[in-house]
Design a protein around this motif. Structure first.
Motif, PDB file in Angstrom:
ATOM      1  N   LEU A 118       9.026 -31.684  28.607  1.00 65.98           N
ATOM      2  CA  LEU A 118       8.315 -32.749  28.739  1.00 65.98           C
ATOM      3  C   LEU A 118       8.233 -33.784  27.615  1.00 65.98           C
ATOM      4  O   LEU A 118       8.455 -33.365  26.292  1.00 65.98           O
ATOM      5  CB  LEU A 118       6.734 -32.120  28.532  1.00 65.98           C
ATOM      6  N   ILE A 119       7.758 -35.009  27.911  1.00 64.07           N
ATOM      7  CA  ILE A 119       7.303 -35.875  26.584  1.00 64.07           C
ATOM      8  C   ILE A 119       6.052 -36.495  26.897  1.00 64.07           C
ATOM      9  O   ILE A 119       5.505 -36.817  28.027  1.00 64.07           O
ATOM     10  CB  ILE A 119       8.339 -37.347  26.783  1.00 64.07           C
ATOM     11  N   LEU A 120       5.116 -36.115  25.865  1.00 64.73           N
ATOM     12  CA  LEU A 120       3.760 -36.186  25.884  1.00 64.73           C
ATOM     13  C   LEU A 120       3.622 -37.576  25.008  1.00 64.73           C
ATOM     14  O   LEU A 120       3.689 -37.318  23.901  1.00 64.73           O
ATOM     15  CB  LEU A 120       3.052 -35.033  25.656  1.00 64.73           C
ATOM     16  N   TYR A 121       3.199 -38.648  25.345  1.00 66.40           N
ATOM     17  CA  TYR A 121       2.605 -39.642  24.483  1.00 66.40           C
ATOM     18  C   TYR A 121       1.233 -39.415  23.843  1.00 66.40           C
ATOM     19  O   TYR A 121       0.307 -38.989  24.339  1.00 66.40           O
ATOM     20  CB  TYR A 121       2.604 -41.041  25.373  1.00 66.40           C
ATOM     21  N   ALA A 159      13.493 -34.530  31.981  1.00 65.62           N
ATOM     22  CA  ALA A 159      12.145 -34.301  31.179  1.00 65.62           C
ATOM     23  C   ALA A 159      11.252 -34.974  32.163  1.00 65.62           C
ATOM     24  O   ALA A 159      11.344 -36.227  32.349  1.00 65.62           O
ATOM     25  CB  ALA A 159      12.247 -34.597  29.611  1.00 65.62           C
ATOM     26  N   LEU A 160       9.948 -34.573  32.275  1.00 66.54           N
ATOM     27  CA  LEU A 160       9.000 -35.290  32.965  1.00 66.54           C
ATOM     28  C   LEU A 160       8.224 -35.973  31.830  1.00 66.54           C
ATOM     29  O   LEU A 160       7.632 -35.375  30.847  1.00 66.54           O
ATOM     30  CB  LEU A 160       7.943 -34.181  33.639  1.00 66.54           C
ATOM     31  N   VAL A 161       7.767 -37.201  32.290  1.00 65.89           N
ATOM     32  CA  VAL A 161       6.718 -37.973  31.329  1.00 65.89           C
ATOM     33  C   VAL A 161       5.509 -38.104  31.900  1.00 65.89           C
ATOM     34  O   VAL A 161       5.349 -39.407  32.754  1.00 65.89           O
ATOM     35  CB  VAL A 161       7.311 -39.204  30.887  1.00 65.89           C
ATOM     36  N   PRO A 162       4.250 -37.360  31.778  1.00 63.67           N
ATOM     37  CA  PRO A 162       3.287 -37.640  32.425  1.00 63.67           C
ATOM     38  C   PRO A 162       2.404 -38.695  31.660  1.00 63.67           C
ATOM     39  O   PRO A 162       2.186 -38.630  30.422  1.00 63.67           O
ATOM     40  CB  PRO A 162       2.358 -36.260  32.392  1.00 63.67           C
ATOM     41  N   LEU A 163       1.994 -39.791  32.340  1.00 63.16           N
ATOM     42  CA  LEU A 163       1.465 -41.048  31.777  1.00 63.16           C
ATOM     43  C   LEU A 163      -0.165 -40.807  31.620  1.00 63.16           C
ATOM     44  O   LEU A 163      -0.677 -40.490  32.629  1.00 63.16           O
ATOM     45  CB  LEU A 163       1.730 -42.241  32.541  1.00 63.16           C
ATOM     46  N   ARG A 205      14.857 -39.093  31.998  1.00 67.99           N
ATOM     47  CA  ARG A 205      13.293 -38.847  31.893  1.00 67.99           C
ATOM     48  C   ARG A 205      12.955 -39.387  33.161  1.00 67.99           C
ATOM     49  O   ARG A 205      13.321 -40.544  33.811  1.00 67.99           O
ATOM     50  CB  ARG A 205      12.700 -39.614  30.750  1.00 67.99           C
ATOM     51  N   VAL A 206      11.739 -38.836  33.785  1.00 61.78           N
ATOM     52  CA  VAL A 206      10.794 -39.014  35.008  1.00 61.78           C
ATOM     53  C   VAL A 206       9.462 -39.246  34.578  1.00 61.78           C
ATOM     54  O   VAL A 206       8.979 -38.255  34.453  1.00 61.78           O
ATOM     55  CB  VAL A 206      11.297 -37.919  35.978  1.00 61.78           C
ATOM     56  N   ALA A 210       2.969 -30.501  39.006  1.00 64.08           N
ATOM     57  CA  ALA A 210       3.504 -29.134  38.437  1.00 64.08           C
ATOM     58  C   ALA A 210       4.868 -29.164  39.223  1.00 64.08           C
ATOM     59  O   ALA A 210       5.617 -28.706  38.704  1.00 64.08           O
ATOM     60  CB  ALA A 210       2.394 -28.106  38.988  1.00 64.08           C
ATOM     61  N   GLU A 211       5.004 -29.626  40.552  1.00 66.05           N
ATOM     62  CA  GLU A 211       6.212 -29.227  41.321  1.00 66.05           C
ATOM     63  C   GLU A 211       7.448 -30.047  40.344  1.00 66.05           C
ATOM     64  O   GLU A 211       8.415 -29.657  40.410  1.00 66.05           O
ATOM     65  CB  GLU A 211       6.249 -29.846  42.731  1.00 66.05           C
ATOM     66  N   LEU A 212       6.801 -31.511  40.171  1.00 68.18           N
ATOM     67  CA  LEU A 212       7.804 -32.307  39.539  1.00 68.18           C
ATOM     68  C   LEU A 212       8.369 -31.897  38.166  1.00 68.18           C
ATOM     69  O   LEU A 212       9.545 -31.814  37.737  1.00 68.18           O
ATOM     70  CB  LEU A 212       7.567 -33.540  39.440  1.00 68.18           C
ATOM     71  N   PHE A 213       7.489 -31.035  37.340  1.00 66.17           N
ATOM     72  CA  PHE A 213       7.889 -30.408  36.165  1.00 66.17           C
ATOM     73  C   PHE A 213       9.030 -29.433  36.567  1.00 66.17           C
ATOM     74  O   PHE A 213       9.827 -29.433  35.746  1.00 66.17           O
ATOM     75  CB  PHE A 213       6.391 -29.836  35.624  1.00 66.17           C
TER      76      PHE A 213
END
Ligand code: AMP
Length: 511
Positions: free
Chosen positions: A159-162, A86-90, A62-63, A74-77
């Motif tokens: 994605l992991i969305l909190y 998986a991208l973890v947008p905080l 996870r990043v 978006a590029e990192l996704f």
């Protein structure tokens, strides 16, 4: 989770459009003034993927990223997708304590972010940090594109969305590639979207609305996404006109802000429709949008499923105020009454959903995953809906204890536990109260400890803000001798919600 045997071997749509329509614009970042074609976006994603590989980020990792809506996110996704991570947008609106807890929970291998957020993170085992505002970190070797992409498993996390939860512990919603893919096909089919569509993304990338209402569906169709960082109503309206946007998502609070902006009503000849989502849209707001000459529909969805669950045409929406439409393709729906029976036409029941647009569970939390789903895979949304004889649904309430302030969900239990940690407080109940701009704001009914030192409303609100995101802090505090209770001994939340609705917000806490 639901199986899907027809799944393609990889789901990265940029690979397709890079070859088929390389010069078409894929991503516009208004704030940074960049316009990337599909070829350029694809290449930028490869460069980030090379950096991830260099840092040994690979399958199953996870990043985390803490940044506004900028093109690098978006590029990192896509870069994560290419290496199997998986991208973890905080959620950068959270208090430092909340944010750090999420980074720790996500066990991310790498953390990227804007410099302004670096000091908000105070955790012991901080992942290696990459500053997005520092000079370009991407690896620009020509050979990077030759490294094969990791084969995407349908159920692997993209994605992991909190999201907040009723217990106050963060829930990491696993969004698998399957969910994104099926949501994209369902959305573009039911909402009639194609490669000529252009959509702004003004809701943050830490919510599913930022990614999956328009962005990922349009990338699947070769359309154009316009990033809006820091929403301002007048600038947003100008952006819709300048970029010739054809569709636009807003939460009701944004619409209310736009109604008051200097350029409200300006001609938007390319805009087919606004979609209001994330919270109930007052009928008066819908009417004002229409009176200004724009089309608007209401959408409904949630992080765990969809998020685009219904579709309604402009004409049907006009003729059926308050309705969100019919289920999008692949999605099954039922309305479950409290007694376990399916609701009849016109009767309210809990909206339950099933289909391949379903999340992949909560990260590290099988217990809450099992609570959210029935044994045969139906998601309990905690929202109440009705369905009329023509098959049109309306969202008419909630069974879950939550209110929505400016499009952000707030769980009273989390706020109550923050209030309870104040030395003078014995107990409290937080309810949502109606608010013209934010939809709802929190109102706390607080019982003080006998003999405790006096505390003012403002002091208590500041105290909560020290622990939680400011949108979670109550806007009004009412001190009472004791809480009204039900026969079961539980606080009577409905009576308190009624009392809160009758209150005028005091000047000192008005927004
Ligand atoms: P989230 O998972 O953060 O996207 O929040 C999803 C929740 O927002 C849903 O479960 C609903 O409670 C609420 N919601 C979304 N759209 C609507 C709508 N059109 N009307 C009422 N509530 C909505």
């Amino acid at each position: 989770m639901t199986g899907c045997p027809q799944f393609p071997s990889h789901t990265d749509p940029l690979r397709h459009w890079r070859d088929v329509a390389p010069d078409r614009i894929a991503l516009i970042d208004r704030r940074r003034n960049t316009r990337q074609t599909y070829r350029e976006l694809d290449a930028a994603c490869d460069q980030w993927a090379a950096l991830l590989r260099e840092r040994n980020v690979g399958r199953g990792d996870r990043v985390a990223i803490v940044a506004g809506n900028r093109h690098e996110v978006a590029e990192l996704f896509f870069a994560c997708m290419r290496v199997g991570a998986a991208l973890v947008p905080l959620n950068w609106r959270l208090a430092p304590r909340e944010l750090s807890a999420i980074v720790a929970h996500s066990a991310s291998a790498l953390l990227l972010g804007e410099s302004r957020f670096r000091d908000s993170l105070t955790l012991e085992n901080m992942p290696p940090w990459i500053d997005l505002d520092a000079p370009d970190h991407r690896v620009a070797e020509p050979s990077v594109a030759l490294v094969p992409d990791v084969e995407t498993e349908p159920d692997a996390a993209a994605l992991i969305l909190y999201t907040s939860g009723s217990t106050g512990q963060p829930k990491g919603v696993i969004i698998p590639h399957r969910q994104i893919f099926y949501n994209a096909i369902a959305t573009t089919t039911a909402w009639e979207l194609g490669h000529t569509d252009i959509a702004p993304v003004s809701t943050p990338f830490f919510h599913t609305g930022g990614w999956n209402v328009f962005a990922t569906p349009l990338w699947y169709r070769g359309g154009t996404v316009v990033l809006v960082d820091q929403f301002d109503p007048a600038t947003f309206m100008d952006g819709l006109a300048d970029e010739r946007c054809t569709v636009a998502l807003t939460v009701p609070t944004q619409l209310v802000m736009m109604l008051g902006s200097s350029n409200w009503g300006r001609a938007l000849p390319h805009l087919r429709y606004f979609i209001s989502g994330g919270a109930p849209c007052p009928s008066a707001v819908m009417a004002k949008v229409r009176a200004a000459g724009y089309n608007i529909r209401e959408g409904y969805g949630l992080t765990e499923c969809g998020p685009n669950c219904f579709a309604i045409s402009t004409e049907e929406s006009l003729a059926n105020p308050g309705k969100v439409g019919r289920p999008v393709p692949f999605l099954e729906m039922r309305l479950m009454k409290k007694d376990g029976e399916i609701a009849a036409v016109g009767q309210p029941g809990e909206l339950q959903l099933r289909g391949p647009q379903m999340f992949g569970g909560y990260l590290h939390d099988t217990e809450r995953t099992d609570d959210a789903l029935t044994g045969d895979g139906w998601l309990r949304t905690g929202d109440l809906a009705t369905c009329d004889e023509t098959g049109l649904y309306s969202i008419c309430g909630r069974t879950k204890e939550m209110y929505i302030s400016g499009g952000e969900n707030v769980f009273p239990a989390e706020v109550e536990s923050a209030i309870a940690s104040h030395a003078s407080v014995s107990e409290s109940v937080v309810v949502g109260m109606p608010h013209d701009l934010w939809g709802e704001v929190g109102c706390a009914f607080v019982v003080l400890r006998d003999g405790s030192s006096a505390v003012s409303s403002d002091e208590l609100i500041r105290f909560v803000r020290g622990q939680l995101a400011s949108y979670k802090a109550p806007r009004a505090v009412v001190f009472i001798g004791e809480l009204p209770r039900l026969g079961s001994g539980k606080p009577d939340r409905s009576a308190l919600a009624e009392a809160a609705a009758a209150l005028a917000l005091p000047e000192s806490v008005a927004i």
